[in-house]
Design a protein around this motif. Structure first.
Motif, PDB file in Angstrom:
ATOM      1  N   TRP A 121      -9.445   1.207   1.430  1.00 32.88           N
ATOM      2  CA  TRP A 121      -8.796   0.150   0.128  1.00 32.88           C
ATOM      3  C   TRP A 121      -9.804   0.224  -0.267  1.00 32.88           C
ATOM      4  O   TRP A 121     -10.485  -1.271   0.100  1.00 32.88           O
ATOM      5  N   GLU A 150      -8.033  11.708 -13.498  1.00 24.78           N
ATOM      6  CA  GLU A 150      -6.994  13.053 -13.648  1.00 24.78           C
ATOM      7  C   GLU A 150      -7.992  14.489 -13.151  1.00 24.78           C
ATOM      8  O   GLU A 150      -7.723  15.638 -12.373  1.00 24.78           O
ATOM      9  N   LYS A 205       1.401  -0.760   0.026  1.00 23.47           N
ATOM     10  CA  LYS A 205       0.359   0.247  -0.238  1.00 23.47           C
ATOM     11  C   LYS A 205       1.001   0.711   0.123  1.00 23.47           C
ATOM     12  O   LYS A 205       0.345   1.565  -0.809  1.00 23.47           O
ATOM     13  N   HIS A 248      -1.775   6.841   2.880  1.00 25.06           N
ATOM     14  CA  HIS A 248      -3.257   6.252   3.484  1.00 25.06           C
ATOM     15  C   HIS A 248      -4.071   5.990   4.225  1.00 25.06           C
ATOM     16  O   HIS A 248      -3.449   5.013   4.790  1.00 25.06           O
ATOM     17  N   PHE A 294       0.300   4.906  -2.628  1.00 26.60           N
ATOM     18  CA  PHE A 294      -0.179   5.677  -2.153  1.00 26.60           C
ATOM     19  C   PHE A 294       0.340   6.133  -1.136  1.00 26.60           C
ATOM     20  O   PHE A 294      -0.482   4.884   0.487  1.00 26.60           O
ATOM     21  N   LYS A 345     -16.419  10.854  -2.954  1.00 22.79           N
ATOM     22  CA  LYS A 345     -15.036  11.878  -2.553  1.00 22.79           C
ATOM     23  C   LYS A 345     -15.723  13.627  -2.075  1.00 22.79           C
ATOM     24  O   LYS A 345     -15.426  13.674  -0.998  1.00 22.79           O
ATOM     25  N   LYS A 378      -5.096   4.429  -9.332  1.00 20.44           N
ATOM     26  CA  LYS A 378      -3.889   3.710  -9.656  1.00 20.44           C
ATOM     27  C   LYS A 378      -4.320   2.597 -10.989  1.00 20.44           C
ATOM     28  O   LYS A 378      -5.118   1.859 -10.445  1.00 20.44           O
ATOM     29  N   GLN A 426      -9.397  14.454  -9.907  1.00 19.67           N
ATOM     30  CA  GLN A 426      -8.216  13.927  -8.738  1.00 19.67           C
ATOM     31  C   GLN A 426      -8.429  12.895  -7.925  1.00 19.67           C
ATOM     32  O   GLN A 426      -8.669  12.944  -6.273  1.00 19.67           O
ATOM     33  N   LEU A 427      -9.578  11.829  -7.893  1.00 19.69           N
ATOM     34  CA  LEU A 427      -9.330  10.385  -6.979  1.00 19.69           C
ATOM     35  C   LEU A 427      -7.632   9.750  -7.671  1.00 19.69           C
ATOM     36  O   LEU A 427      -7.163  10.031  -7.990  1.00 19.69           O
ATOM     37  N   LYS A 428      -8.272   9.522  -5.879  1.00 17.81           N
ATOM     38  CA  LYS A 428      -7.164   8.704  -5.406  1.00 17.81           C
ATOM     39  C   LYS A 428      -6.532   7.285  -6.042  1.00 17.81           C
ATOM     40  O   LYS A 428      -7.883   6.421  -5.254  1.00 17.81           O
ATOM     41  N   ASP A 437     -12.864   9.586   2.148  1.00 21.75           N
ATOM     42  CA  ASP A 437     -10.894   9.278   2.131  1.00 21.75           C
ATOM     43  C   ASP A 437     -11.127   8.251   1.117  1.00 21.75           C
ATOM     44  O   ASP A 437     -11.452   7.207   2.244  1.00 21.75           O
ATOM     45  N   ALA A 460      -8.787   5.237  -1.351  1.00 22.33           N
ATOM     46  CA  ALA A 460      -7.658   4.675  -2.295  1.00 22.33           C
ATOM     47  C   ALA A 460      -7.862   3.943  -2.631  1.00 22.33           C
ATOM     48  O   ALA A 460      -8.517   3.213  -2.480  1.00 22.33           O
TER      49      ALA A 460
END
Length: 361
Positions: free
Chosen positions: A185, A237, A174, A181, A178, A209, A244, A240-242, A214, A216
């Motif tokens: 998750w 983008e 993790k 965080h 991120f 969000k 990947k 602005q989301l966390k 919060d 990830a």
């Protein structure tokens, strides 16, 4: 008895991994009277991950001749296929091969629409045993295919018992994604394409969000839809989301254990192998309420369900576990109990093996 396990798929998903795992198990568990052979497509992901007795380039008439010769030479009794695209090739081979053999077909995808025209009647006449992985699929097969009901067998897929990882290993994973965080998750692990619904997953994360929750998240899976992946990346983008996005990962059992929940957002998933993998790891499984997933998850009993392609409903379910760690842990624990009882891989493999051997009786 000689069995040929065949899969000429170019992909690497649940279907292909089931083929690989079952083929290896079948070979290891066979008796001295049984011989197990494997055929894959040359230069495919499967061919690079397992040994093959026969490599075929494609599914054309020349490869049919090559396959027919192999079956006759090795005196194959049953050819077991997994990819629906391989069925026409095997039906053709069965028509031209001078050595008699039987065809067993495990169907991993749904069966919408009737297939009772002349071509499909001929095609399915070549099939001796037809395996489906959910009751939903079995009802489809009975309604849509020209097969006798006693030729159709329901056997769920299964997964192995997952050994717990060390907390330090999960923390390191993790931190690599991120760092620092502290919230929930989530993971969405599936092939990246519109029908798999990763955009719905992202829309739900945005809704959460906007409420100040919060989260990830990891999206992992191969793709042959680059435009769709670009749309996902642009959405991440823009808002602005966390999140990947990863391609295929070889550490999925570890990744699952690092999550609070694994989410499957497919519009209509046939089975949902990743759901039982999460349950086996004692991680909460959240799936869409369609296809075969409701046969795996009982809502608020051993997992959570949401209306398919409904980001608001998905966000609502995630809110439940954000507000109650006790509920999350309770559902995850009951999910593991169910997975051990109903979806343990070796139990399912024994059922497949028994049906294959019974074809020669």
């Amino acid at each position: 008895m000689n069995i040929l396990e065949l899969c000429l798929s170019n992909s690497l998903g649940g279907l292909e991994l089931h083929f690989r795992d079952f083929s290896l198990w079948l070979e290891q568990s066979s008796t001295s009277d049984d011989r197990i052979f494997v055929a894959t497509k040359s230069d495919s992901p499967l061919a690079g991950r397992m040994e093959s007795d026969l490599l075929l380039n494609n599914r054309n008439i020349w490869q049919a001749t090559k396959l027919s010769k192999f079956i006759a030479t090795k005196e194959i009794d049953v050819v077991h296929i997994h990819d629906k695209k391989d069925l026409p090739l095997l039906a053709l081979v069965k028509s031209i091969c001078h050595y008699p053999f039987k065809i067993a077909h495990t169907r991993h995808m749904s069966l919408p629409g009737k297939k009772r025209d002349i071509y499909h009647r001929w095609l399915y006449r070549q099939v001796d045993a037809f395996f489906v992985i959910t009751e939903w699929m079995k009802s489809q097969a009975i309604e849509n295919l020209s097969l006798e009901p006693d030729q159709i067998h329901k056997i769920n897929l299964g997964t192995g018992i997952i050994e717990p990882c060390e907390p330090e290993q999960l923390l390191a994973l993790k931190e690599d994604i991120f760092p620092d965080h502290k919230g929930l998750w989530l993971a969405n692990i599936a092939r990246l394409q519109h029908e798999k619904g990763q955009h719905v997953f992202l829309e739900a994360l945005k809704l959460l969000k906007d409420k100040g929750i919060d989260i990830a998240a990891v999206v992992a899976g191969g793709s042959d839809a680059p435009e769709y992946v670009q749309q996902l990346e642009a959405y991440i983008e823009q808002h602005q989301l966390k999140v990947k996005i990863f391609d295929h990962r070889d550490d999925i059992p570890v990744l699952i254990q690092a999550m609070d929940a694994v989410v499957l957002t497919t519009n209509c998933e046939t089975f949902g192998l990743i759901m039982i993998e999460a349950m086996m790891a004692e991680v909460l499984a959240i799936g869409s309420n369609s296809g075969g997933v409701p046969e795996i998850i009982e809502h608020l009993e051993d997992g959570l369900l949401f209306n398919a392609f409904d980001a608001q409903d998905l966000a609502k379910q995630v809110e439940l576990i954000n507000f109650s760690t006790e509920l999350k842990d309770k559902l995850a624990s009951k999910g593991r109990q169910k997975a051990l009882k109903r979806f343990e891989k070796k139990q399912q493999f024994l059922l497949f093996q028994e049906k294959l051997l019974s074809l020669m009786n």
